[in-house]
Design a protein around this motif. Sequence first.
Motif, PDB file in Angstrom:
ATOM      1  N   MET A 228       8.106  19.719  46.539  1.00  0.00           N
ATOM      2  CA  MET A 228       9.413  20.070  46.058  1.00  0.00           C
ATOM      3  C   MET A 228       9.427  21.517  45.553  1.00  0.00           C
ATOM      4  N   ILE A 229       8.323  21.986  45.038  1.00  0.00           N
ATOM      5  CA  ILE A 229       8.242  23.362  44.557  1.00  0.00           C
ATOM      6  C   ILE A 229       8.427  24.333  45.715  1.00  0.00           C
ATOM      7  N   ARG A 230       7.855  24.001  46.872  1.00  0.00           N
ATOM      8  CA  ARG A 230       8.009  24.847  48.048  1.00  0.00           C
ATOM      9  C   ARG A 230       9.477  24.961  48.435  1.00  0.00           C
ATOM     10  N   LEU A 231      10.190  23.842  48.408  1.00  0.00           N
ATOM     11  CA  LEU A 231      11.623  23.846  48.724  1.00  0.00           C
ATOM     12  C   LEU A 231      12.399  24.714  47.739  1.00  0.00           C
ATOM     13  N   LEU A 232      12.080  24.603  46.474  1.00  0.00           N
ATOM     14  CA  LEU A 232      12.765  25.383  45.453  1.00  0.00           C
ATOM     15  C   LEU A 232      12.509  26.881  45.661  1.00  0.00           C
ATOM     16  N   GLU A 233      11.268  27.254  45.938  1.00  0.00           N
ATOM     17  CA  GLU A 233      10.938  28.660  46.176  1.00  0.00           C
ATOM     18  C   GLU A 233      11.636  29.185  47.422  1.00  0.00           C
ATOM     19  N   GLU A 234      11.662  28.388  48.482  1.00  0.00           N
ATOM     20  CA  GLU A 234      12.333  28.803  49.710  1.00  0.00           C
ATOM     21  C   GLU A 234      13.837  28.953  49.476  1.00  0.00           C
ATOM     22  N   MET A 235      14.433  28.030  48.745  1.00  0.00           N
ATOM     23  CA  MET A 235      15.851  28.106  48.456  1.00  0.00           C
ATOM     24  C   MET A 235      16.172  29.357  47.643  1.00  0.00           C
ATOM     25  N   GLU A 236      15.367  29.652  46.634  1.00  0.00           N
ATOM     26  CA  GLU A 236      15.587  30.835  45.810  1.00  0.00           C
ATOM     27  C   GLU A 236      15.435  32.115  46.635  1.00  0.00           C
ATOM     28  N   GLN A 237      14.463  32.152  47.523  1.00  0.00           N
ATOM     29  CA  GLN A 237      14.259  33.327  48.372  1.00  0.00           C
ATOM     30  C   GLN A 237      15.464  33.543  49.294  1.00  0.00           C
ATOM     31  N   GLU A 238      15.937  32.485  49.913  1.00  0.00           N
ATOM     32  CA  GLU A 238      17.081  32.595  50.815  1.00  0.00           C
ATOM     33  C   GLU A 238      18.359  32.925  50.041  1.00  0.00           C
ATOM     34  N   ARG A 239      18.489  32.386  48.848  1.00  0.00           N
ATOM     35  CA  ARG A 239      19.650  32.683  48.010  1.00  0.00           C
ATOM     36  C   ARG A 239      19.672  34.157  47.622  1.00  0.00           C
ATOM     37  N   ARG A 240      18.495  34.703  47.281  1.00  0.00           N
ATOM     38  CA  ARG A 240      18.410  36.128  46.957  1.00  0.00           C
ATOM     39  C   ARG A 240      18.791  36.989  48.158  1.00  0.00           C
ATOM     40  N   ARG A 241      18.270  36.615  49.342  1.00  0.00           N
ATOM     41  CA  ARG A 241      18.620  37.353  50.564  1.00  0.00           C
ATOM     42  C   ARG A 241      20.130  37.317  50.799  1.00  0.00           C
ATOM     43  N   MET A 242      20.725  36.150  50.640  1.00  0.00           N
ATOM     44  CA  MET A 242      22.156  35.986  50.844  1.00  0.00           C
ATOM     45  C   MET A 242      22.943  36.843  49.844  1.00  0.00           C
ATOM     46  N   ASN A 243      22.538  36.825  48.572  1.00  0.00           N
ATOM     47  CA  ASN A 243      23.226  37.618  47.554  1.00  0.00           C
ATOM     48  C   ASN A 243      23.105  39.114  47.810  1.00  0.00           C
ATOM     49  N   GLU A 244      21.913  39.561  48.217  1.00  0.00           N
ATOM     50  CA  GLU A 244      21.719  40.985  48.514  1.00  0.00           C
ATOM     51  C   GLU A 244      22.585  41.414  49.695  1.00  0.00           C
ATOM     52  N   LEU A 245      22.614  40.591  50.740  1.00  0.00           N
ATOM     53  CA  LEU A 245      23.446  40.904  51.890  1.00  0.00           C
ATOM     54  C   LEU A 245      24.915  40.899  51.496  1.00  0.00           C
ATOM     55  N   GLY A 246      25.340  39.915  50.739  1.00  0.00           N
ATOM     56  CA  GLY A 246      26.724  39.840  50.284  1.00  0.00           C
ATOM     57  C   GLY A 246      27.116  41.065  49.471  1.00  0.00           C
ATOM     58  N   GLN A 247      26.240  41.493  48.584  1.00  0.00           N
ATOM     59  CA  GLN A 247      26.522  42.684  47.766  1.00  0.00           C
ATOM     60  C   GLN A 247      26.641  43.921  48.649  1.00  0.00           C
ATOM     61  N   ALA A 248      25.740  44.066  49.611  1.00  0.00           N
ATOM     62  CA  ALA A 248      25.797  45.222  50.519  1.00  0.00           C
ATOM     63  C   ALA A 248      27.096  45.210  51.330  1.00  0.00           C
ATOM     64  N   LEU A 249      27.504  44.037  51.778  1.00  0.00           N
ATOM     65  CA  LEU A 249      28.755  43.936  52.543  1.00  0.00           C
ATOM     66  C   LEU A 249      29.961  44.286  51.683  1.00  0.00           C
ATOM     67  N   LEU A 250      29.962  43.818  50.434  1.00  0.00           N
ATOM     68  CA  LEU A 250      31.064  44.144  49.530  1.00  0.00           C
ATOM     69  C   LEU A 250      31.153  45.648  49.284  1.00  0.00           C
ATOM     70  N   GLU A 251      30.000  46.280  49.121  1.00  0.00           N
ATOM     71  CA  GLU A 251      29.979  47.724  48.900  1.00  0.00           C
ATOM     72  C   GLU A 251      30.532  48.485  50.105  1.00  0.00           C
ATOM     73  N   GLN A 252      30.412  47.896  51.292  1.00  0.00           N
ATOM     74  CA  GLN A 252      30.919  48.516  52.517  1.00  0.00           C
ATOM     75  C   GLN A 252      32.320  48.012  52.862  1.00  0.00           C
ATOM     76  N   SER A 253      32.903  47.212  51.984  1.00  0.00           N
ATOM     77  CA  SER A 253      34.240  46.628  52.191  1.00  0.00           C
ATOM     78  C   SER A 253      34.322  45.786  53.462  1.00  0.00           C
ATOM     79  N   ILE A 254      33.234  45.099  53.787  1.00  0.00           N
ATOM     80  CA  ILE A 254      33.206  44.200  54.942  1.00  0.00           C
ATOM     81  C   ILE A 254      33.488  42.788  54.435  1.00  0.00           C
TER      82      ILE A 254
END
Length: 74
Positions: A1-27
């Motif tokens: 279960m720890i592996r799942l939690l770590e993978e989820m957190e990693q993917e969530r961070r990637r998603m948030n970083e991409l979302g922030q970059a898109l917002l900054e570009q008004s996409i």
Amino acid sequence: MIRLLEEMEQERRRMNELGQALLEQSIPLSVHEELLVLSQKVDQLIMHLHHAKLGQTERQYVQGGINFEASDMV
């Protein structure tokens, strides 16, 4: 279960970083395919975590590890 939690957190961070970059570009986020795929992946990982936790709780209950008494519910 720890592996799942770590993978989820990693993917969530990637998603948030991409979302922030898109917002900054008004996409618009709703039309960016990669962000939508990441969002679905995070959703699936959350569901896997939920099912894993539920299964763990059920096993504890069956094995007597969880004690439900009336005094606990008041």
